[in-house]
Structures are given as C-alpha cells and as structure tokens.
Design an enzyme around this catalytic site. Structure first.
Site, mmCIF file in Angstrom:
data_model
loop_
_atom_site.group_PDB
_atom_site.id
_atom_site.type_symbol
_atom_site.label_atom_id
_atom_site.label_comp_id
_atom_site.label_asym_id
_atom_site.label_seq_id
_atom_site.Cartn_x
_atom_site.Cartn_y
_atom_site.Cartn_z
ATOM 1 N N LYS A 250 36.778 51.078 30.260
ATOM 2 C CA LYS A 250 35.391 51.296 29.855
ATOM 3 C C LYS A 250 34.860 52.708 30.147
ATOM 4 O O LYS A 250 33.705 52.876 30.537
ATOM 5 C CB LYS A 250 34.466 50.271 30.537
ATOM 6 C CG LYS A 250 34.736 48.836 30.128
ATOM 7 C CD LYS A 250 33.857 47.845 30.823
ATOM 8 C CE LYS A 250 34.270 47.631 32.266
ATOM 9 N NZ LYS A 250 33.735 46.411 32.873
ATOM 10 N N ASP A 286 33.193 40.502 37.157
ATOM 11 C CA ASP A 286 31.952 39.969 36.563
ATOM 12 C C ASP A 286 32.170 38.607 35.885
ATOM 13 O O ASP A 286 31.260 37.783 35.830
ATOM 14 C CB ASP A 286 31.310 40.966 35.572
ATOM 15 C CG ASP A 286 32.273 41.543 34.556
ATOM 16 O OD1 ASP A 286 33.475 41.235 34.617
ATOM 17 O OD2 ASP A 286 31.828 42.324 33.692
HETATM 18 C C1 BGC Z 1 37.475 44.994 32.664
HETATM 19 C C2 BGC Z 1 37.241 43.598 33.203
HETATM 20 C C3 BGC Z 1 35.796 43.195 32.992
HETATM 21 C C4 BGC Z 1 35.397 43.381 31.549
HETATM 22 C C5 BGC Z 1 33.953 43.019 31.284
HETATM 23 C C6 BGC Z 1 36.974 45.108 31.232
HETATM 24 O O1 BGC Z 1 37.084 46.420 30.787
HETATM 25 O O2 BGC Z 1 38.832 45.324 32.709
HETATM 26 O O3 BGC Z 1 37.573 43.544 34.568
HETATM 27 O O4 BGC Z 1 35.653 41.861 33.374
HETATM 28 O O5 BGC Z 1 35.608 44.713 31.157
HETATM 29 O O6 BGC Z 1 33.081 43.790 32.040
#
Ligand code: BGC
Length: 546
Positions: A250, A286
């Site tokens: 992200k 989360d």
């Molecule tokens: C992460 C996860 C997370 C999800 C939603 C992903 O990029 O790897 O750990 O739960 O985003 O936030």
C-alpha cells in the site's frame, strides 16, 4: 471523514454526500441469504491446476475485435498513434462508440467459468499457505495470528490502540463498558510521504510522538495502559506480541523493518522518548480487528474482510489445519488465520483474468510483481484502473471526441471516490458524473460520454466485488459451517453504492447449497478490534495467573 475515505471511495462533501450516507446506512444490514452450487478442491503442486487455461482476457478482447466485421469496432482496438483509426473513431456514431466501449470492457467481466476457476485456485493457494512444506513458496501466506478466543461480550476496561495501515495513522482511547457499550476517542495523524518511504526509525519515532501527544491531550499521560497495535501489513507472527514484517504494501516502504519484530521497534521508539509507559498486549491485522469487533456483538462472525486502501481477509480455522501454529495451548480448537490474500496471483495464478490495465498498474507501482489480487480490487488502485481505461478510450477517439485533459492523462488523479460518486447517480442522470468530469477538466462531455464513463466504472468495481466474492465464498465453503457472518470494513465496501449487493449476489452463487451467510458492516474494527484483542489477551493473562 478521513483522508483515506475521501480518496478511496467516500462521497464528496457536495450535495451527493447524502446519497452516500443513505447507501452506506442501507449496507449495514444483515441480509441473510442462502447459497447454491460449487465447491473447491485442488492438489498441492507448486503452480495452479494443469487444466487448460481459459484464454487470457486480453486475448479474448483481441479475438472479439478480430471477428468483428464492423470497421469502426475493429479500429477501436487499434493504437492511439494510428491517425487513420483516430479519424474513424471521432466520426463514429454514439451507438458505435457505445459498442466499442462495451467490447473493450469485455476483458473486465468475469464469466461464471472464470469465477469457478478462481475459487479453485484460491483454495489451492490457501492450502499451500497453511501447510508447512508448501508455505515457504506459497503466495497466500495464511499467517497464524495467535488469536484463539473471540470476545465473549464481558471485556471491560480502558485501552489504547494504534492503527497503522491505511492512508492515515490513528491513535485511539477506548473504554469497553457493560452491555456491549463502549466509548471511543481518537485522533488521526497524517503520515507524510517522506516518512512512508523513509527509515523505519523515523516511522516508529513519529508513531511514538503521536502516541505521547495523544496521551497528554487525553489526560492519560501518566497512566500505564494496555495497548493493541493494529498493523495492517503482512506479518509473520511468532506470538500475540511478536511479529516480523514480511513485506510492505500500500505505498509504504520504510527501510530496516522487513524481517524485524514490529512490536520491538515500537517499544524501542517509546523507550527512546522515555516519557510514557505502555503495555503492548497484542499486535493484530485490521482484518482480525474487524472480525473481533463484529464478533463482540454477533457470535456467528467468523470471517473479517477489508476492502479499503488494501484488501485482505482473515477467518477462523481449525488448529489441526494450521500446520505452522506452535501455540502453547493446543486444547483450544481454533485459531484465526490472516490469509494475506492480496498476494494471490503473484505466481501467475491470476494471469487468465488480468488485463493490460492491470499490468500497467503493476509496472508503475512501488512493488511490481507483488499484491496482484489487491491491485485488481482495492481503493488504492481502483480509480487509477478506471483512469487507464478512460485514457485509452479517449486516445482512441471513442470518448470526449478524442479530447482529453491534463488531469485525465496524469497518473493517480482519478480518485477511487469518483467511482462511487459516478455510480451513485440514478440511471439516466449524470449529475455526479458531470461534477467529476469537470474536476478532471472535461466539461464538454456528451450524455453518451457520461453513460460510457459510468459503464467503465461499473465494470471495474463489479470485477473487484466479484474477485472479493470468489475469495469469501472459498473461505465459507472451506469452513463448511451452516451459517457464517462476514465482518466487513474498508472505504470501498463502505462507500461504493453497489459493492455490498454485488457481493451478496455473487457469493450466493458460489457457496455450497444449504450454507447461509450475511455481511456485517464493522464499527471501527481497527480501533475497537485492537482494544478487544488486547482485552481478550489481558483476560487470558488474568486467568493464567490464577
Ligand atoms: C495488507 C494487509 C491488510 C490489507 C487491508 C494489505 O495491503 O497486506 O495486511 O489487511 O492491506 O488493509
């Protein structure tokens, strides 16, 4: 409304906002539905099934164009550099243009066969993640969370929570009270871009500083409170308070954190300041927080799902299936598994449905080759996917009479919230659509253009909802319980006007007959869920010390 909501799907603060609120409120129901047809299976080979692969979506689109006898339609797939083709497009009738848009969008639609194939492949990858010998090479890691107890509703007390993983960072103070009641105060802190891609020390120092300021403001500066840390990135957990970062996602890329214990990095940063006293009781994803916060009220909740900046799901698994679980208390029959399904497809398992637009998103991302599934679904990418389709069609003369704008041709400037806004227009009405197009500097759009823009948004968001549904249906079928509630959070799910209904419809088609499910909108899983995991951990400590 936080920045993530604004960027990733929330309605803007203009009059259309009321639509969004109405839609979001409507979503928050427990629509009980029953399923029919289909289940999964798979061997444990390194790559997916050896059955003949459906033709790639790009190939399908190319075939469609080749077969067409309509000169204008064939030209629609020609490149923008072809001046001849350009003239043909701009001269085409509105009906022809609509047809071209439909044909180019075919590659974004998933057939029933492709959906079924997806569920097989996801199940296959889940199994590879869970099994000891295949785990190291698996894309869907199925990390053990060490959370074995769901809340029983009796959790009480004051907790701090940190929530890192979306566009913003939050600190929360949560007071769990009688009768499933709770009070929560929170504050959002921006994570500046230079910190998102700076050093780990900088990141954790920033977090510790925000925590300390928050405690001072909320008059708990000198209390020693238990803290739950929602850290929403792939974490290889070694216990409830120990987890090594597998990889950043992200848009984060802080140096010196991968393979390190994130709880320790937080404790070190707090110790460097030396001003506040904290007991870090739990680190969680989360999705775990979402599941826990829904399970506090609804004991059927066995899956936690996020469709926000990123996408991921966790679920309740039998301990014997979780081969990597080395928990001390094996008498408990279940453990939560954080699937980290965002990485599904990193080995090519999604190539049969990926498009040229997905490849473009990936190659321009901070983490090429990673988080393939997430990049086809989540709010960080959805707007950009739509923009790429719009830009291509404009360059081909199909949209806006071939006249784009600087904003339209600039990466990242078509926000995911625009998709929700455009789709919130009533059929035949393009009020929101025109507002968005004006923001993009496209004020001369015809009604035909608006209808085509809307159709493109619908194809991209429907595909995302269907991909998520394939994942959820696979988990529901694997769990094989008579009824499962799925706790859901994230800006795309929350604010897109149709995401919930699209999911309900598709999951219903994909789950085994006789199983029922419902989707429950989570009330701040990352915050309250963190407090609950910390509370359950405290409850255990007290029991163990007796
Ligand atoms: C992460 C996860 C997370 C999800 C939603 C992903 O990029 O790897 O750990 O739960 O985003 O936030």
């Amino acid at each position: 409304m936080d920045q993530e909501q604004q960027l990733n799907g929330a309605m803007r603060n203009v009059s259309i906002n009321t639509n969004g609120i109405a839609a979001a409120t409507k979503l928050n129901g427990h629509s009980k539905v029953s399923g029919g047809g289909g289940s999964g299976g798979g061997d444990e080979t390194d790559y997916v099934r050896t059955v003949e692969q459906p033709p790639s979506a790009a190939a399908t689109a190319a075939n469609a164009a080749n077969k067409s006898t309509n000169a204008a339609t064939a030209a629609a797939t020609a490149t923008a550099t072809n001046a001849n083709a350009f003239q043909i497009q701009t001269a085409a009738s509105a009906a022809d243009k609509k047809k071209m848009v439909y044909e180019l969008c075919q590659q974004l639609l998933l057939s029933d066969e492709q959906m079924q194939e997806l569920t097989y492949r996801i199940l296959h990858e889940l199994r590879r993640g869970l099994a000891k010998d295949t785990h190291p090479k698996a894309n869907v890691k199925c990390f053990v969370t060490y959370v074995q107890d769901l809340p029983n509703g009796n959790e009480r007390g004051k907790f701090l929570a940190l929530d890192l993983g979306g566009t913003n960072f939050r600190v929360l103070l949560i007071h769990l009270q009688e009768n499933n009641d709770f009070q929560m105060e929170s504050r959002i802190y921006a994570i500046p871009q230079h910190i998102m891609i700076g050093s780990g020390i900088q990141l954790f120092d920033h977090i510790a500083e925000c925590l300390s300021n928050f405690m001072a403001e909320h008059k708990v500066y000198s209390e020693r409170l238990p803290l739950g840390f929602t850290f929403s990135f792939p974490l290889r957990q070694l216990g409830l308070t120990k987890g090594l970062l597998e990889t950043w996602t992200k848009g984060f890329d802080c140096a010196g954190v991968v393979n390190e214990d994130v709880v320790q990095l937080l404790k070190d940063a707090i110790a460097r300041r030396g001003d506040v006293q904290i007991d870090v009781c739990a680190i969680l994803n989360d999705t775990t927080g979402t599941l826990m916060s829904c399970a506090w009220k609804n004991h059927h909740c066995k899956i936690g799902l996020i469709v926000g900046t990123g996408s991921n799901a966790c679920y309740v698994e039998k301990v014997e299936e979780a081969e990597l679980f080395d928990g001390t208390d094996n008498r408990k029959p279940h453990v939560l598994i954080n699937t980290e399904w965002g990485a599904f497809g990193d080995n090519g398992a999604l190539d049969f449905v990926r498009t040229e637009f997905d490849e473009d998103i990936d190659s321009h991302s901070i983490n090429p080759g990673k988080q393939t599934f997430e990049k086809m679904i989540s709010g960080m990418y959805m707007g950009e996917l739509v923009r790429l389709v719009l830009a291509k069609m404009t360059q081909n003369g199909i949209l806006f009479n071939g006249q784009g704008s600087e904003v339209l041709f600039t990466r990242g400037l078509f926000f995911t919230k625009y998709v929700s806004e455009i789709e919130a227009d009533e059929p035949g009405n393009f009020t929101n659509c025109r507002l968005v197009l004006e923001e993009l500097g496209l004020s001369n759009a015809t009604d035909g253009d608006c209808a085509n823009v809307r159709y493109i948004c619908e194809c991209v968001s429907k595909r995302a909802a269907h991909l998520v549904s394939a994942g959820i249906a696979t988990l529901i079928n694997k769990m094989d319980e008579p009824h499962v509630t799925v706790g859901v959070d994230g800006s795309v799910y929350r604010f897109h006007p149709k995401f919930h209904n699209l999911m309900v419809e598709k999951i219903t088609q994909l789950i085994k007959p006789g199983i029922t499910f419902d989707l429950m909108l989570s009330e701040d899983g990352s915050g309250r869920g963190a407090a609950l995991v910390a509370a359950v951990a405290c409850r255990e400590d007290i029991l163990n010390s007796k």
